[in-house]
Design a protein around this motif. Structure first.
Motif, short mmCIF file in Angstrom:
data_model
loop_
_atom_site.label_atom_id
_atom_site.label_comp_id
_atom_site.label_asym_id
_atom_site.label_seq_id
_atom_site.Cartn_x
_atom_site.Cartn_y
_atom_site.Cartn_z
N ALA A 277 0.83 -1.21 0.00
CA ALA A 277 0.00 0.00 0.00
C ALA A 277 0.87 1.26 0.00
O ALA A 277 1.80 1.38 0.79
CB ALA A 277 -0.91 0.00 1.22
N GLU A 278 0.55 2.18 -0.91
CA GLU A 278 1.19 3.49 -0.92
C GLU A 278 0.12 4.52 -0.57
O GLU A 278 -0.91 4.59 -1.23
CB GLU A 278 1.80 3.78 -2.28
N LEU A 279 0.38 5.29 0.49
CA LEU A 279 -0.64 6.16 1.05
C LEU A 279 -0.11 7.56 1.29
O LEU A 279 1.04 7.73 1.72
CB LEU A 279 -1.09 5.61 2.41
N PRO A 280 -0.93 8.58 1.05
CA PRO A 280 -0.53 9.93 1.46
C PRO A 280 -0.64 10.03 2.98
O PRO A 280 -1.62 9.59 3.57
CB PRO A 280 -1.53 10.84 0.76
N ALA A 281 0.39 10.59 3.60
CA ALA A 281 0.41 10.72 5.06
C ALA A 281 0.70 12.17 5.44
O ALA A 281 1.65 12.77 4.95
CB ALA A 281 1.47 9.81 5.67
N LYS A 282 -0.12 12.70 6.30
CA LYS A 282 0.07 14.06 6.79
C LYS A 282 1.19 14.05 7.82
O LYS A 282 1.20 13.22 8.74
CB LYS A 282 -1.22 14.55 7.43
N ILE A 283 2.17 14.94 7.66
CA ILE A 283 3.26 15.09 8.64
C ILE A 283 2.70 15.96 9.76
O ILE A 283 2.42 17.14 9.57
CB ILE A 283 4.50 15.74 8.01
N ASP A 284 2.51 15.35 10.93
CA ASP A 284 1.77 16.00 12.01
C ASP A 284 2.63 16.07 13.27
O ASP A 284 2.94 15.05 13.87
CB ASP A 284 0.50 15.19 12.27
N PRO A 285 2.99 17.29 13.72
CA PRO A 285 3.79 17.40 14.94
C PRO A 285 3.02 17.03 16.21
O PRO A 285 3.62 16.89 17.26
CB PRO A 285 4.20 18.88 14.96
N GLN A 286 1.70 16.85 16.11
CA GLN A 286 0.92 16.46 17.28
C GLN A 286 0.68 14.95 17.34
O GLN A 286 -0.02 14.47 18.21
CB GLN A 286 -0.43 17.19 17.26
N THR A 287 1.27 14.22 16.41
CA THR A 287 1.14 12.77 16.35
C THR A 287 2.45 12.13 16.78
O THR A 287 3.52 12.61 16.46
CB THR A 287 0.79 12.31 14.92
N VAL A 288 2.35 11.03 17.50
CA VAL A 288 3.52 10.24 17.87
C VAL A 288 3.47 8.95 17.07
O VAL A 288 2.43 8.28 17.03
CB VAL A 288 3.53 9.93 19.39
N GLY A 289 4.56 8.62 16.42
CA GLY A 289 4.59 7.40 15.60
C GLY A 289 3.76 7.58 14.35
O GLY A 289 3.79 8.62 13.70
N VAL B 247 -4.28 8.97 7.48
CA VAL B 247 -2.92 8.51 7.76
C VAL B 247 -2.08 9.71 8.17
O VAL B 247 -2.05 10.74 7.50
CB VAL B 247 -2.30 7.83 6.51
N ARG B 248 -1.42 9.59 9.34
CA ARG B 248 -0.57 10.65 9.86
C ARG B 248 0.76 10.07 10.30
O ARG B 248 0.80 9.00 10.91
CB ARG B 248 -1.25 11.36 11.03
N ILE B 249 1.82 10.78 9.98
CA ILE B 249 3.14 10.39 10.44
C ILE B 249 3.63 11.47 11.39
O ILE B 249 3.58 12.66 11.09
CB ILE B 249 4.13 10.16 9.26
N GLY B 250 4.07 11.05 12.57
CA GLY B 250 4.52 12.00 13.57
C GLY B 250 5.87 12.59 13.21
O GLY B 250 6.73 11.93 12.62
N PHE B 251 6.05 13.85 13.57
CA PHE B 251 7.33 14.51 13.33
C PHE B 251 8.45 13.79 14.08
O PHE B 251 9.60 13.84 13.67
CB PHE B 251 7.25 15.98 13.73
N ASP B 252 8.11 13.08 15.16
CA ASP B 252 9.12 12.34 15.93
C ASP B 252 9.84 11.31 15.07
O ASP B 252 10.99 10.98 15.33
CB ASP B 252 8.50 11.67 17.16
N LEU B 253 9.18 10.78 14.02
CA LEU B 253 9.83 9.80 13.15
C LEU B 253 10.77 10.46 12.14
O LEU B 253 11.71 9.83 11.67
CB LEU B 253 8.77 8.97 12.41
N LEU B 254 10.52 11.71 11.80
CA LEU B 254 11.36 12.43 10.84
C LEU B 254 12.49 13.21 11.51
O LEU B 254 13.55 13.41 10.92
CB LEU B 254 10.52 13.40 10.01
N ASP C 166 7.90 17.79 21.60
CA ASP C 166 7.70 16.67 22.51
C ASP C 166 6.57 15.81 21.97
O ASP C 166 6.13 15.98 20.83
CB ASP C 166 7.42 17.16 23.94
N ASN C 167 6.08 14.89 22.77
CA ASN C 167 5.04 13.97 22.30
C ASN C 167 3.69 14.64 22.07
O ASN C 167 2.79 14.01 21.54
CB ASN C 167 4.87 12.81 23.29
N ASN C 168 3.53 15.88 22.49
CA ASN C 168 2.25 16.56 22.32
C ASN C 168 2.20 17.45 21.09
O ASN C 168 1.16 17.62 20.49
CB ASN C 168 1.91 17.39 23.56
N SER C 169 3.31 18.09 20.75
CA SER C 169 3.31 19.00 19.61
C SER C 169 4.68 19.63 19.45
O SER C 169 5.64 19.22 20.09
CB SER C 169 2.26 20.10 19.79
N MET C 170 4.72 20.64 18.60
CA MET C 170 5.91 21.46 18.45
C MET C 170 5.49 22.91 18.66
O MET C 170 4.43 23.33 18.22
CB MET C 170 6.51 21.30 17.06
#
Length: 173
Positions: free
Chosen positions: A27-39, A88-95, A131-135
């Motif tokens: 699966a290839e999916l668009p994912a929002k880069i979200d600083p409020q998401t973890v993982g 689909v959201r990817i947390g900034f913590d992964l980037l 942090d785990n809540n946001s930026m």
């Protein structure tokens, strides 16, 4: 340094930093880069691609053994599985470990796989808290969340990078 350049679609109005394509299994999916998401947050339709561990509230906790962003392979990624319509959201913590640089005018996301620079990156610096809540960015003497109008406009219109070593946003020329 090993540098990877990806395309992304910038966003504004406090809705994350933009959207990238990620691949999980076939699966290839668009994912929002979200600083409020973890993982990673995924819809229930992808649950069979994941190792699940149980539920917490209305979400299932899982791990994706591999998630691909262009040529970059992230392994053992923590996942929260929501309902089938979940965005689909990817947390900034992964980037963040890859010192990502965003150029919203060109739609380019640059990730550095090995960052060995000892000198600070040139350019105006903005103190940031992630942090785990946001930026949050220190603008005008106050901590502003990335969802605030001024902060999201700045990040959506200027090229910038995350200085992993110093925890700052660096505005690029």
């Amino acid at each position: 340094d090993s540098v990877v350049v990806l395309t992304y679609r910038p966003s504004g109005e406090g809705s994350g930093f933009g959207t990238v394509l990620l691949r999980i299994g076939r699966a290839e999916l668009p994912a929002k880069i979200d600083p409020q998401t973890v993982g990673l947050v995924l819809p229930a339709t992808l649950a069979n691609e994941l190792r699940q561990f149980g539920r917490e509230g209305n979400r299932t906790l899982a791990v994706a053994s591999g998630v691909r962003l262009g040529p970059v392979m992230l392994t053992n990624v923590p996942v929260s599985i929501g309902d089938p319509d979940e965005q689909v959201r990817i947390g900034f913590d992964l980037l963040a470990p890859y010192s990502p640089a965003f150029d919203p005018r060109k739609g380019i996301l640059t990730m550095r796989l090995l960052e060995r620079r000892s000198r600070p990156h040139p350019g105006p610096r903005i103190p940031a808290l992630h942090d785990n809540n946001s930026m949050r960015l220190l603008l005008g003497g106050r901590w502003q969340p990335t969802t605030a109008a001024m902060t999201s406009m700045l990040l959506a219109t200027r090229a910038w990078m995350w200085d992993t070593r110093r925890g700052d946003i660096v505005l690029l020329p």
